[in-house]
Scaffold this motif. Structure first.
Motif, PDB file in Angstrom:
ATOM      1  N   TYR A 457       0.827  -1.202   0.000  1.00 45.74           N
ATOM      2  CA  TYR A 457       0.000   0.000   0.000  1.00 45.74           C
ATOM      3  C   TYR A 457       0.869   1.264   0.000  1.00 45.74           C
ATOM      4  N   VAL A 458       1.886   1.287   0.862  1.00 43.89           N
ATOM      5  CA  VAL A 458       2.779   2.453   0.927  1.00 43.89           C
ATOM      6  C   VAL A 458       3.529   2.622  -0.390  1.00 43.89           C
ATOM      7  N   LEU A 459       4.000   1.531  -0.954  1.00 41.50           N
ATOM      8  CA  LEU A 459       4.746   1.626  -2.203  1.00 41.50           C
ATOM      9  C   LEU A 459       3.870   2.079  -3.360  1.00 41.50           C
ATOM     10  N   CYS A 460       2.590   1.810  -3.310  1.00 37.68           N
ATOM     11  CA  CYS A 460       1.701   2.325  -4.351  1.00 37.68           C
ATOM     12  C   CYS A 460       1.735   3.850  -4.387  1.00 37.68           C
ATOM     13  N   TYR A 461       1.938   4.468  -3.253  1.00 35.70           N
ATOM     14  CA  TYR A 461       1.998   5.925  -3.178  1.00 35.70           C
ATOM     15  C   TYR A 461       3.412   6.465  -3.384  1.00 35.70           C
ATOM     16  N   TRP A 462       4.416   5.706  -2.979  1.00 40.00           N
ATOM     17  CA  TRP A 462       5.777   6.228  -2.913  1.00 40.00           C
ATOM     18  C   TRP A 462       6.733   5.640  -3.946  1.00 40.00           C
TER      19      TRP A 462
END
Length: 647
Positions: A457-462
């Motif tokens: 989830y975090v990597l989808c944004y970052w």
């Protein structure tokens, strides 16, 4: 004794004779007469309290049973209150209960300023002179009870005279509490409990809609006074418990809002392409004149909900209070209390919807201290354990959502937290591989899957930003992502399909590891393993910092919030990469870069393990869904119908 009572009765009779007798009494003489009346009751005993005529007349003055015109009644109250203030030493809790009951039962909202001032002076005199702590406590109770107006006054608060009345009453009440605390410091031992215990109760079973609205309005006025008390000079003594109680009230209202009153999910939508109509097309701007997206989705339904409306008002009130405390240099103390309120009750509330945004907002006011502290606390709780699996799943959902949505966080902090999650997931895989009997029951490994989903989830944004910053790209490539996602536990088939699909799509464009077409699947399909992992509570669908659906609160949160449409993805552009490097302290927003810190605040390009240590040392040294695309905003992380919360 009989002669003394008779003389007292005669003096009281003289006080009530017609003006034609032209007998005037000074305040001193009237006070002396009242002393004799009070003493006469004490001499006769409490059982004769109501048999003394002139004492009964005195009680009637304060119980509004005089049956005279309002002007004369007000004048009589002023005179009697001032005289009684000079005779409080003769008031005994055992013998003058009816008089005290009448006084403490008065509402200052029913009188003009002259009567209010006289009553306040009487209450302060009673509190200061009596050695009986029961009277002191009753004085505090009476003042706190006046935090809340009579129900009949509520319609007036939309008018100037109603607002003026509110200020007149409450300013006097708070001043009186401060004065009593100065005169009797021990009053602070009881004030805190009195304020919290006197909060209007939250029970709406079988109530009519109109009664619910009135009760909620009264509750909001009471909370407003609690925050005023917390911000005042007494806040250092009573502020912590009061703020905790305010947040608890936010949670109480939060749970009254049903999920089906927020939005109706579309089965054709995945978690990263949910679109909700925005009812407000007007652009909003932050303090620097920059336009930021609005999240007005679903507000037509929320706006019709009385609990949502009142929660919205209370959230704004609380955020404004936090901002005021920050401007006064007290944010750190307030944040410590908010952190405690997050652990209980917010974190313990199943899928809290909005109350958590008060701590999100506090973090935005001081990213370097509060923002880091919150992230580290969440990561520590998940990684170190010591709590139930359900709590760990909830905590990591908060962490992933916070890192993804907090527009104010530096990339170095996000990378540090991401590395901790990845390291924990990798260690978990290494441990279970050593076990001969490999249990692939998703419920058994639900904490691991929640960690994997948080990473994705975090990597989808970052991801796009990290692959375009050499320092962060090196870190990302060194992370053991492939061993984590390709093993016998198979998290790619257990975590939410929509998150997995978006993550793999970006990973493929970024060339993080080999992603074959077989790894992509329809995000509407949810495997049996995925359903087992989520369990009854479906914490796998919980993203607590999804855009705030409360209209007015969203205007405060919006400038600090990152929406999905603002994020540059790795597959945007020709080859999913950017020709220009950006500073590590910058994050891609709609194809541009936005600096989270100015030149003086950017973090040094240290090794990330060292950065985390710097963050934590600094912390300890300083502190003991989104609208439709035509409106330029899309919401990624909202509940899909197949995984919507149980009602």
């Amino acid at each position: 004794m009989g002669m003394e009572v008779e003389n007292t009765n005669k003096k009281m009779q003289d006080l009530n004779e017609d003006d034609e007798k032209e007998k005037e009494y000074s305040d001193k003489e009237l006070a002396q007469t009242l002393r004799e009346v009070l003493k006469s009751v004490s001499l006769l005993g409490s059982e004769f309290e109501n048999c003394t005529e002139h004492y009964s007349m005195l009680v009637q003055v304060f119980s509004k049973h005089t049956h005279i015109n309002p002007e004369d009644e007000a004048a009589l109250l002023v005179v009697s209150s001032r005289a009684l203030s000079r005779a409080v030493s003769c008031i005994d809790v055992d013998h003058h209960d009816s008089l005290l009951f009448s006084i403490f039962g008065m509402s200052m909202w029913n009188y003009g300023v002259h009567v209010m001032d006289a009553l306040i002076d009487l209450i302060k005199s009673l509190a200061a002179s009596s050695g009986n702590y029961l009277i002191l406590i009753r004085c505090l109770n009476m003042l706190v009870r006046n935090f809340k107006p009579p129900r009949s006054f509520l319609p007036l608060f939309s008018q100037p005279r109603g607002i003026a009345k509110k200020e007149q009453v409450l300013d006097r009440v708070h001043t009186a509490l401060k004065d009593i605390a100065e005169l009797r410091p021990l009053s602070l031992l009881w004030l805190n409990g009195i304020v919290v215990d006197s909060m209007p109760r939250m029970s709406f079973k079988n109530d009519t809609l109109n009664k619910i609205k009135v009760d909620l309005h009264l509750s909001e006025i009471y909370v407003e006074n609690m925050l005023k008390l917390e911000r005042g000079v007494l806040g250092r003594y009573v502020g912590k418990e009061i703020l905790l109680a305010v947040v608890s009230r936010l949670v109480d209202l939060d749970v009254e809002i049903e999920w089906d009153e927020i939005l109706q999910d579309d089965p054709s939508k995945g978690i990263f392409d949910m679109e909700i109509e925005d009812i407000d097309e007007a652009a909003d701007y932050d303090d620097h004149g920059e336009e930021f997206p609005k999240a007005g989705f679903g507000l037509q339904k929320l706006g019709a909900d009385v609990f949502a409306e009142r929660l919205d008002s209370l959230m704004v009130l609380t955020c404004e209070h936090i901002k005021a405390r920050a401007d006064e240099g007290h944010l750190i103390e307030v944040f410590e209390t908010l952190l405690q309120s997050f652990e209980d009750p917010i974190l313990k509330t199943h899928k809290s919807k909005f109350a958590q945004f008060v701590i999100f907002y506090a973090c935005s006011l001081d990213p370097e201290k509060c923002g880091v502290r919150f992230a580290v606390m969440l990561a520590d709780t998940f990684v170190c354990g010591g709590v139930s699996p359900t709590t760990r799943m909830s905590v990591v959902a908060y962490l992933a959502s916070y890192l993804s949505r907090a527009r104010f966080l530096p990339s170095s902090l996000v990378a540090s937290m991401l590395k901790r999650l990845v390291d924990w997931c990798y260690e978990y895989i290494c441990k279970v591989q050593d076990i001969e009997e490999r249990n692939i029951d998703p419920h058994v490994h639900r904490v691991f899957y929640s960690g994997c989903q948080a990473v994705m989830y975090v990597l989808c944004y970052w991801m796009r930003m990290m692959v375009d910053v050499p320092h962060l790209k090196s870190l990302l490539l060194d992370m053991p992502l492939e061993p984590i996602f390709r093993n016998f536990l198979d998290p790619l088939k257990v975590c939410l399909p929509s998150i997995v699909t978006e993550f793999l799509r970006q990973a493929k464009a970024a060339r993080l590891f080999t992603v074959s077409e077989n790894f992509f699947f329809n995000d509407l399909l949810e495997s049996d393993l995925s359903k087992i992992y989520g369990g009854i509570e479906r914490l796998d669908t919980f993203f607590p910092f999804d855009p705030c659906l409360l209209k007015n609160c969203d205007r405060i949160i919006g400038p600090h919030f990152l929406y999905w449409s603002m994020v540059k993805k790795t597959y945007d552009g020709d080859d999913g990469s950017c020709d220009e490097d950006v500073n590590e302290g910058e994050r891609f927003i709609d194809g541009n870069s936005e600096s989270f810190y100015d030149g003086e605040k950017n973090l040094d390009e240290l090794d990330l393990e060292l950065e985390l240590e710097v963050f934590e040392n600094s912390m300890h040294s300083n502190m003991s869904i989104t609208p439709r695309r035509p409106l330029k905003h899309m919401m990624p992380a909202r509940i899909r119908p197949s995984t919507s919360p149980e009602l």
